[in-house]
Write an enzyme that holds these catalytic residues in place. Structure first.
Site, short mmCIF file in Angstrom:
data_model
loop_
_atom_site.label_atom_id
_atom_site.label_comp_id
_atom_site.label_asym_id
_atom_site.label_seq_id
_atom_site.Cartn_x
_atom_site.Cartn_y
_atom_site.Cartn_z
N SER A 138 0.86 -1.18 0.00
CA SER A 138 0.00 0.00 0.00
C SER A 138 0.89 1.22 0.00
CB SER A 138 -0.88 0.00 1.25
OG SER A 138 -1.50 1.25 1.45
N TYR A 151 -1.76 -0.92 10.48
CA TYR A 151 -1.76 -1.16 9.04
C TYR A 151 -0.53 -0.54 8.40
CZ TYR A 151 -3.62 -1.10 4.23
OH TYR A 151 -3.80 -1.27 2.88
N LYS A 155 2.54 -2.52 6.62
CA LYS A 155 2.77 -2.31 5.19
C LYS A 155 4.18 -1.78 4.92
CE LYS A 155 -1.23 -3.62 3.51
NZ LYS A 155 -1.37 -4.75 2.58
#
Length: 272
Positions: A138, A151, A155
């Site tokens: 991402s 997150y 990532k």
């Protein structure tokens, strides 16, 4: 890149970017193993392209081994592995208030799943002297997503892992790529998979847009694949002046939380 008759595995392929990738590979002649934790979704997508469906929770190490064994039995040794499965739960109250279970789930799905799947396919790729490992991360792995520290941290680790795979195995004929999109109109952000209307601005791409960028990146033999080219400019600005970049992100956060109440994660991208 010639995908004709290649044995390809895509995880998280029951919807969103994964499903779009399955269709893109199939159109180019690939033989695709459709992997998802949702059995019905995996079966549905596999039927759409004449592929093979496998149910797998990528956070489970034994399930990953079984998934690769099933794919190999169906289509032969895996030649292209696309580790795409992911999730976003949000940590809107800040990094320290997100519990350990959420941090661990992010780590297991966004980092260890990539590693374990690569571990399962690498020996055969090394024997053949070729293969491709694609990690879908991402732009949060290059920058940082407001309101979802677990997150973003996982990532970032996914991007680093992909770099290490490229560095350590390139001499063996094994390629590695990492995909870092910004906002994509998928159920993760509250969009209907089949009808992603109402996209608020041009930064929100469809899953098909991202899949097209991935295949183009592979055709061009690129490591870093940016479906949103502007993410590269944001990354450059951060590298040039980290303090200025953080100050800017703090201002963005203040604007989003202007009344002191965190917004819903799915709506956050509409406000930035």
């Amino acid at each position: 890149m010639d995908f004709e008759d290649r044995s390809i595995v895509v995880t998280g392929a029951g919807r969103g970017i994964g499903r779009a990738l399955v269709h893109a590979f199939a159109r180019r002649g690939g033989r695709v193993c459709v992997v998802d934790v949702d059995s019905a979704a995996a079966e549905r997508v596999a039927a759409e392209v004449g592929g093979v469906a496998v149910t797998c929770d990528v956070a489970d190490p034994e399930a990953i081994i079984a998934m690769i064994e099933r794919a190999t039995a169906s289509h032969g040794p895996v030649e292209i592995l696309v580790s795409n499965a992911g999730f976003a739960a949000g940590a809107l109250s800040g990094p320290t208030l997100a519990d350990d279970a959420l941090w661990q789930r992010n780590w297991d799905v966004h980092v260890m799943a990539h590693l374990r799947a690569a571990r399962a396919v690498l020996p055969e790729m090394q024997r053949r002297g070729e293969g491709w490992l694609v990690n879908v991360a991402s732009a949060a792995g290059l920058l940082s997503q407001i309101g979802d520290a677990p997150y973003s941290a996982s990532k970032h680790a996914a991007v680093s892992l992909a770099q290490s795979l490229a560095i350590e195995h390139g001499h063996e004929g094994i390629r590695a790529s990492v995909v870092c999109p910004l906002y994509v109109a998928t159920p993760l952000l509250g969009y209907d998979d089949d009808h992603p209307e109402g996209r608020p601005h041009e930064r929100v791409l469809t899953a098909e847009d991202v899949a097209g960028a991935v295949l183009q990146g592979m055709d061009e033999d690129r490591f870093l694949i940016l479906p949103h080219p502007e993410a590269g400019e944001f990354l450059r600005r951060r590298a040039e002046d980290m303090d200025r970049w953080i100050s800017g992100m703090q201002r963005v956060r203040d604007r989003v939380w202007d009344d002191g109440t965190p917004v819903d994660l799915g709506a956050l991208h509409r406000l930035i």
